[in-house]
Enzyme design. Structure first.
Site, PDB file in Angstrom:
ATOM      1  N   HIS A 435       0.692 -23.621  -3.565  1.00 62.11           N
ATOM      2  CA  HIS A 435      -0.183 -23.271  -4.678  1.00 62.11           C
ATOM      3  C   HIS A 435       0.558 -22.541  -5.799  1.00 62.11           C
ATOM      4  CE1 HIS A 435      -3.924 -23.354  -6.556  1.00 62.11           C
ATOM      5  NE2 HIS A 435      -4.702 -22.762  -5.669  1.00 62.11           N
ATOM      6  N   ASP A 439      -1.297 -26.910  -8.722  1.00 63.34           N
ATOM      7  CA  ASP A 439      -2.665 -26.436  -8.897  1.00 63.34           C
ATOM      8  C   ASP A 439      -3.627 -27.314  -8.095  1.00 63.34           C
ATOM      9  OD1 ASP A 439      -1.777 -24.489 -10.641  1.00 63.34           O
ATOM     10  OD2 ASP A 439      -2.036 -25.783 -12.411  1.00 63.34           O
TER      11      ASP A 439
END
Length: 463
Positions: A435, A439
């Site tokens: 992450h 995204d």
């Protein structure tokens, strides 16, 4: 007769040390030239160490699981001739020790530990084979000091009278065992069913010595009223070899990568029908197809649109290495544990070439013959448990990659097409992403692109 010292050889470019994962010999064995002595592991590749000479094993310089530096002595042999030990060097061993050597406390314990310094200025600690000796020693020590053993030593189950304890024989149903209140209390505290204890007193009366004898036979004899046995064994297993490296890799990934997992349902009816049809057209040059080659080609097409998914993130310096070549790691279970052979340049392979390379690498991984290059260098990974794939998984990213795709099992389920329910072959694709780099929206776009390609497999073949 002389001594020959074998040192850990250079097992690979840039490798300074290796973990000892297996001994093929023990002290006292006679070995021949080229016979395999040990196996060491580095970067998941196992390397066998052969003997350069004939001789007798005098000393082993490491335990299983020890990390040994390249060039360090690992074994000593008694050989014909002068050997290779420098003149003046100490040659303390079972074969060359003086008739009345000074006892070395570290060499006690059954003769398996042998002190064998290489030179006057360097001393190598004695070693033992595996963890069995230390475990047995601990058990023997417990047997000599624990009050539960009723005064017997070293695990000896003989009674103080010198006779062996008779085997426990359950009493007939309803028969009450004879014992004093103190004996009953002691049995209750120890979790012992007195009906399972044979009494040595008059009329089978149970005394404290009978409780001690029962306990001396070990925890497996402790039974409750249902007849089920307690098992208080504790088996200590040292984490070595591939399993230790897997643990280190997973700890690194889980501790440094913030994972986001995205699960999507995919209708694989069409691609499964195409796969079955292609497999019916058997050709000698074409291997049997599984779902994985189709997924690999779908990943190549999706990565062309989102090249950031095919990256390695060096979080030490904050640099993303975005690769042009798609090197797909395939997590494979082997008898030794999980390994990840790599199909290199999947972007340059068609469906059948991907399948052939998958088969070759899977065989090499299972047989333990895969090379370091074949087990490293992936830029994105697929993990699959096949028919045991479950409904959904949360794959752990193969550090330093930024994405991993998890294939779950295919199940036939009724699906609504707008007018009716139809049986369809459905599969969940469970994918995890770093992450920090990917995204949630980009992760969803990537998976949806793969979904579209697998649900309409003809698109996989369109350039």
């Amino acid at each position: 007769m002389g001594e020959h010292v074998i040192k850990l050889p250079d097992v690979g470019e840039g490798v300074a040390e290796a973990e000892l994962v297996e001994w093929h010999v023990k002290i006292g064995d006679m070995v021949r030239e080229d016979m395999v002595l040990a196996a060491v592991m580095t970067d998941k590749a196992t390397v066998e160490i052969p003997s350069p000479v004939d001789g007798e094993i005098l000393w082993l310089g490491a335990d299983i699981g020890d990390t040994v530096a390249v060039g360090s002595p690992i074994l000593r042999l008694k050989v014909a001739g002068d050997g290779n030990v420098a003149e003046g060097g100490s040659q303390t061993s079972e074969a060359s020790a003086a008739p009345t050597p000074t006892p070395d406390p570290s060499s006690q314990g059954g003769g398996e530990r042998v002190s064998s310094p290489i030179a006057e200025t360097e001393s190598t600690p004695p070693a033992t084979i595996g963890a069995v000796q230390s475990k047995n020693a601990r058990e023997a020590e417990m047997g000599s000091s624990s009050p539960l053993w009723g005064g017997t030593r070293g695990g000896d189950t003989t009674l103080s009278s010198g006779g062996k304890a008779p085997p426990a024989a359950p009493r007939p149903e309803g028969e009450k065992p004879l014992a004093s209140p103190a004996v009953r209390q002691r049995a209750k505290e120890a979790g012992i069913d007195l009906r399972q204890v044979t009494g040595s007193g008059p009329a089978g009366r149970i005394g404290h010595e009978d409780i001690e004898a029962f306990l001396a036979r070990g925890p497996r004899q402790l039974r409750n009223s249902s007849g089920l046995a307690r098992n208080d064994d504790v088996n200590d297993i040292k984490l070595v070899g591939l399993r230790r490296k897997i643990a280190e890799k997973m700890t690194l990934s889980a501790s440094r990568i913030p994972h986001i997992t995205y699960v999507e349902e995919i209708d694989v009816t069409a691609v499964e029908d195409l796969r079955a049809a292609l497999n019916k057209e058997k050709r000698a040059e074409r291997p049997k197809l599984t779902l994985l080659p189709f997924l690999m080609r779908a990943m190549v097409k999706a990565i062309a649109d989102q090249p950031q998914l095919n990256s390695l993130f060096d979080d030490e310096v904050g640099i993303i290495h975005q690769h042009g070549g798609v090197h797909i790691g395939i997590a494979a279970q082997t008898p030794s544990g999980l390994v990840v052979p790599v199909v290199r340049h999947a972007e340059a392979r068609d469906i059948w070439d991907c399948a052939a390379e998958l088969n070759r690498l899977a065989e090499a991984a299972k047989s333990g013959t895969a090379t370091r290059d074949e087990l490293s260098g992936s830029t994105i990974t697929i993990t699959s448990l096949g028919a045991m794939g479950g409904v959904a998984t949360t794959p752990v990213i193969n550090h330093p990659e930024v994405a991993i795709l998890g294939v779950n099992k295919i199940m036939v389920r009724p699906m609504w097409d707008g007018t009716q329910f139809l049986p369809r072959k459905m599969m969940n694709l469970s994918s995890s992403f770093d992450h920090r780099i990917i995204d949630g929206w980009d992760a969803a776009v990537f998976v949806q692109r793969i979904k579209a390609l697998l649900e309409t497999p003809a698109l996989i073949f369109v350039d």
